[in-house]
Design a protein around this motif. Sequence first.
Motif, PDB file in Angstrom:
ATOM      1  N   CYS A  87     -39.546  10.374 -16.634  1.00 50.48           N
ATOM      2  CA  CYS A  87     -38.608  10.437 -18.018  1.00 50.48           C
ATOM      3  C   CYS A  87     -37.615  11.314 -17.649  1.00 50.48           C
ATOM      4  CB  CYS A  87     -39.481  11.297 -19.046  1.00 50.48           C
ATOM      5  SG  CYS A  87     -38.759  11.434 -20.570  1.00 50.48           S
ATOM      6  N   ASP A  88     -36.515  11.066 -17.940  1.00 46.27           N
ATOM      7  CA  ASP A  88     -34.938  11.861 -17.831  1.00 46.27           C
ATOM      8  C   ASP A  88     -34.527  11.501 -19.370  1.00 46.27           C
ATOM      9  OD1 ASP A  88     -32.860  13.243 -17.168  1.00 46.27           O
ATOM     10  OD2 ASP A  88     -32.061  11.624 -15.979  1.00 46.27           O
ATOM     11  N   ARG A  89     -34.664  12.498 -20.304  1.00 45.88           N
ATOM     12  CA  ARG A  89     -34.001  12.333 -21.682  1.00 45.88           C
ATOM     13  C   ARG A  89     -32.770  12.839 -21.591  1.00 45.88           C
ATOM     14  NH1 ARG A  89     -39.083  14.446 -22.382  1.00 45.88           N
ATOM     15  NH2 ARG A  89     -38.258  16.551 -22.049  1.00 45.88           N
ATOM     16  N   LYS A  90     -31.722  12.021 -22.032  1.00 48.57           N
ATOM     17  CA  LYS A  90     -30.238  12.340 -22.051  1.00 48.57           C
ATOM     18  C   LYS A  90     -29.940  12.244 -23.295  1.00 48.57           C
ATOM     19  CE  LYS A  90     -29.192  10.904 -17.186  1.00 48.57           C
ATOM     20  NZ  LYS A  90     -28.433   9.798 -16.404  1.00 48.57           N
ATOM     21  N   ILE A 106     -38.755   2.529 -15.214  1.00 50.59           N
ATOM     22  CA  ILE A 106     -37.274   2.745 -14.691  1.00 50.59           C
ATOM     23  C   ILE A 106     -37.360   3.918 -13.912  1.00 50.59           C
ATOM     24  CG2 ILE A 106     -35.149   3.538 -15.934  1.00 50.59           C
ATOM     25  CD1 ILE A 106     -36.045   2.193 -18.550  1.00 50.59           C
ATOM     26  N   CYS A 107     -36.688   3.657 -12.624  1.00 46.71           N
ATOM     27  CA  CYS A 107     -36.891   4.475 -11.631  1.00 46.71           C
ATOM     28  C   CYS A 107     -35.764   5.757 -12.029  1.00 46.71           C
ATOM     29  CB  CYS A 107     -36.577   3.756 -10.195  1.00 46.71           C
ATOM     30  SG  CYS A 107     -37.867   2.576  -9.941  1.00 46.71           S
ATOM     31  N   GLN A 108     -36.439   7.070 -12.079  1.00 49.17           N
ATOM     32  CA  GLN A 108     -35.469   8.125 -12.431  1.00 49.17           C
ATOM     33  C   GLN A 108     -36.312   9.330 -12.191  1.00 49.17           C
ATOM     34  OE1 GLN A 108     -34.237   7.175 -16.328  1.00 49.17           O
ATOM     35  NE2 GLN A 108     -36.327   7.529 -17.409  1.00 49.17           N
ATOM     36  N   ALA A 109     -35.723  10.625 -12.522  1.00 52.05           N
ATOM     37  CA  ALA A 109     -36.322  11.664 -12.511  1.00 52.05           C
ATOM     38  C   ALA A 109     -37.038  11.683 -10.975  1.00 52.05           C
ATOM     39  CB  ALA A 109     -37.214  11.791 -13.686  1.00 52.05           C
ATOM     40  N   LYS A 110     -38.341  12.305 -11.159  1.00 53.64           N
ATOM     41  CA  LYS A 110     -39.013  12.404  -9.868  1.00 53.64           C
ATOM     42  C   LYS A 110     -39.253  10.980  -9.092  1.00 53.64           C
ATOM     43  CE  LYS A 110     -41.117  16.877 -10.478  1.00 53.64           C
ATOM     44  NZ  LYS A 110     -42.505  17.679 -10.230  1.00 53.64           N
ATOM     45  N   PHE A 111     -39.131   9.900 -10.118  1.00 52.14           N
ATOM     46  CA  PHE A 111     -39.725   8.746  -9.477  1.00 52.14           C
ATOM     47  C   PHE A 111     -38.209   7.733  -9.271  1.00 52.14           C
ATOM     48  CE2 PHE A 111     -44.149   8.148 -11.677  1.00 52.14           C
ATOM     49  CZ  PHE A 111     -44.528   9.136 -10.538  1.00 52.14           C
ATOM     50  N   ALA A 112     -37.213   8.586  -8.960  1.00 54.29           N
ATOM     51  CA  ALA A 112     -36.104   7.866  -8.621  1.00 54.29           C
ATOM     52  C   ALA A 112     -35.995   7.039  -7.465  1.00 54.29           C
ATOM     53  CB  ALA A 112     -34.866   8.768  -8.683  1.00 54.29           C
ATOM     54  N   ASP A 113     -36.782   7.237  -6.463  1.00 59.62           N
ATOM     55  CA  ASP A 113     -37.014   6.507  -5.216  1.00 59.62           C
ATOM     56  C   ASP A 113     -37.842   5.680  -5.045  1.00 59.62           C
ATOM     57  OD1 ASP A 113     -34.489   8.069  -4.313  1.00 59.62           O
ATOM     58  OD2 ASP A 113     -35.887   9.819  -3.469  1.00 59.62           O
ATOM     59  N   MET A 114     -38.499   5.430  -6.355  1.00 55.59           N
ATOM     60  CA  MET A 114     -39.763   4.336  -6.372  1.00 55.59           C
ATOM     61  C   MET A 114     -39.114   2.978  -6.632  1.00 55.59           C
ATOM     62  SD  MET A 114     -42.600   6.171  -7.825  1.00 55.59           S
ATOM     63  CE  MET A 114     -43.881   5.117  -7.313  1.00 55.59           C
ATOM     64  N   GLU A 115     -39.749   1.980  -6.396  1.00 54.37           N
ATOM     65  CA  GLU A 115     -39.529   0.574  -6.597  1.00 54.37           C
ATOM     66  C   GLU A 115     -40.230   0.101  -8.051  1.00 54.37           C
ATOM     67  OE1 GLU A 115     -37.551  -1.676  -5.177  1.00 54.37           O
ATOM     68  OE2 GLU A 115     -36.774   0.107  -3.777  1.00 54.37           O
ATOM     69  N   ALA A 144     -32.830   9.463 -34.119  1.00 53.16           N
ATOM     70  CA  ALA A 144     -33.136  10.296 -32.955  1.00 53.16           C
ATOM     71  C   ALA A 144     -33.171  11.786 -33.696  1.00 53.16           C
ATOM     72  CB  ALA A 144     -32.125  10.090 -32.131  1.00 53.16           C
ATOM     73  N   VAL A 145     -34.163  12.046 -34.226  1.00 50.77           N
ATOM     74  CA  VAL A 145     -34.344  13.346 -34.755  1.00 50.77           C
ATOM     75  C   VAL A 145     -35.044  14.531 -33.952  1.00 50.77           C
ATOM     76  CG1 VAL A 145     -33.706  12.872 -36.960  1.00 50.77           C
ATOM     77  CG2 VAL A 145     -36.058  12.960 -36.416  1.00 50.77           C
ATOM     78  N   ALA A 146     -35.738  14.038 -32.887  1.00 50.80           N
ATOM     79  CA  ALA A 146     -36.976  14.749 -32.245  1.00 50.80           C
ATOM     80  C   ALA A 146     -36.609  14.978 -30.784  1.00 50.80           C
ATOM     81  CB  ALA A 146     -38.172  13.976 -32.528  1.00 50.80           C
ATOM     82  N   PRO A 147     -35.728  16.195 -30.490  1.00 49.59           N
ATOM     83  CA  PRO A 147     -35.348  16.372 -29.253  1.00 49.59           C
ATOM     84  C   PRO A 147     -36.504  17.089 -28.415  1.00 49.59           C
ATOM     85  CG  PRO A 147     -34.352  18.081 -30.765  1.00 49.59           C
ATOM     86  CD  PRO A 147     -35.060  16.846 -31.640  1.00 49.59           C
ATOM     87  N   LYS A 148     -37.397  17.880 -29.029  1.00 43.83           N
ATOM     88  CA  LYS A 148     -38.365  18.635 -28.153  1.00 43.83           C
ATOM     89  C   LYS A 148     -39.518  17.613 -27.783  1.00 43.83           C
ATOM     90  CE  LYS A 148     -38.856  21.513 -31.590  1.00 43.83           C
ATOM     91  NZ  LYS A 148     -39.263  22.486 -32.485  1.00 43.83           N
ATOM     92  N   CYS A 149     -40.220  18.069 -26.471  1.00 45.01           N
ATOM     93  CA  CYS A 149     -41.399  17.099 -25.900  1.00 45.01           C
ATOM     94  C   CYS A 149     -42.352  18.204 -25.452  1.00 45.01           C
ATOM     95  CB  CYS A 149     -40.707  16.030 -24.966  1.00 45.01           C
ATOM     96  SG  CYS A 149     -42.065  14.947 -24.567  1.00 45.01           S
ATOM     97  N   ASN A 150     -43.502  17.549 -25.434  1.00 46.72           N
ATOM     98  CA  ASN A 150     -44.787  18.643 -25.203  1.00 46.72           C
ATOM     99  C   ASN A 150     -45.299  18.327 -23.921  1.00 46.72           C
ATOM    100  OD1 ASN A 150     -45.791  16.492 -26.356  1.00 46.72           O
ATOM    101  ND2 ASN A 150     -46.673  17.131 -27.978  1.00 46.72           N
ATOM    102  N   ILE A 151     -44.694  17.237 -23.234  1.00 52.35           N
ATOM    103  CA  ILE A 151     -45.011  17.042 -22.031  1.00 52.35           C
ATOM    104  C   ILE A 151     -44.045  16.408 -21.041  1.00 52.35           C
ATOM    105  CG2 ILE A 151     -47.394  15.927 -23.053  1.00 52.35           C
ATOM    106  CD1 ILE A 151     -46.295  13.148 -21.833  1.00 52.35           C
ATOM    107  N   GLN A 152     -44.031  16.538 -19.592  1.00 55.54           N
ATOM    108  CA  GLN A 152     -42.964  16.128 -18.789  1.00 55.54           C
ATOM    109  C   GLN A 152     -43.589  15.094 -17.965  1.00 55.54           C
ATOM    110  OE1 GLN A 152     -39.583  16.810 -18.584  1.00 55.54           O
ATOM    111  NE2 GLN A 152     -39.846  14.988 -17.309  1.00 55.54           N
TER     112      GLN A 152
END
Length: 312
Positions: free
Chosen positions: A55-58, A239-248, A43-51
Amino acid sequence: METENANVCEIEISRDDEIKRVIAQHPCYSKEAQHKFGRIHLAVAPKCNIQCNYCDRKFDCVNESRPGVTSQVLTPQEALEKTIQVLKEYPYIKVVGVAGPGDPLANDETFETLELIKKEFPDVTLCLSTNGLALPQRMPDLLRTGVTTLTVTMNAIDPQIEAQLINHVSYKGKVYRGTEAAAILIENQLEGIRLAVEAGLVVKVNTVMVPGINDKHIVEVAKKINELGVFIMNVMPLICQAKFADMEPPSPAERKAVQSQCEPYVQQMRHCRQCRSDAFGLIGQDLSQMSEERRKTIKLEMKKKSDSSDEA
C-alpha cells in the motif's frame, strides 16, 4: 399471537426486498448494475491503523486509478456538499461510500460524513470499505449511521501468510508486528464479518492476490468466508508498489484460475476496476478524472438509457 407472527413475517419480507434492491443497484455487488448505476467515493478518511506492504497512499494524484489515491481529502461538510452536487447532476448514482484513502473505521470523520449524507439522502445506499481491524468495536457506529453494504479486505486466514503482507497494525494504543499483528487482524476481521452478516449487512470481501505469498491460499479464504455468509468476493491483482514494488503481479490467467477455484464457495466479482478513493460515476468510467465536456456527454448518454428503460 397470530397477529404478532404476521407482523414479523411482513418485516422479514420487507427486509429481504430491501436487500434485493440494494444489491440490484450496487455496481460492485451486481454485474448488471455496473452499467446502470453509479457510486461516489468520499475521501474523508486519511488515517490508517495498519500498514500493508503493498500500500502506498497518495494525495493530489490525478494520473492513477487505484485504491488509496485521491486528489483531495474532504471534511464531512465538504463531502456533503460534493454529494449534493454530484447526485443532482448524475441521478443514476445510487451508492455513497467511504473507501479511504486510509481506513474509514480509523477516522471519526467517516461517521460524521455518513450521518450528514443519510440525513440529506435517506434513500441512498451507504457503503464502506475497511481492513476490518476495528470492525467489531465499530459495528454499532455502522448500524447507527445506516451502512448496508460493507467491504472487508482480507488477504489470508493464516497468520504466517498474513504476516508477510503487512508491516504492522496499530491496535488499542499499541503497535504489533509479525505473526502477532497478523493474528489480531485476522481474528478481528472474522469476528467483524460475522457480526456484520448477522446484523443484515451485505458483505463483500476483497482479497489482494500476491504471487508467491497468498495465491495458493486464497481458496482457503473463500471457504472460510462462505461459512460466514459473505455475499461476494473480489480477487484483486497486486499493484506493485511500496515494499512490493519489485514483485511481479499475477497474470490475468492466474487470477482467473484462482477465481474459478473460489467460485464454488462464494460468488466472484469479475468486473472490478480498483477505483480511486475519490471516484464517482460508473465503474470503469470515473468522472472525477474527466473533462467537463466528457462528463456532459456521459450525462446525456445515461439520460437516454434511462428514458429508454422507462419507455420499455
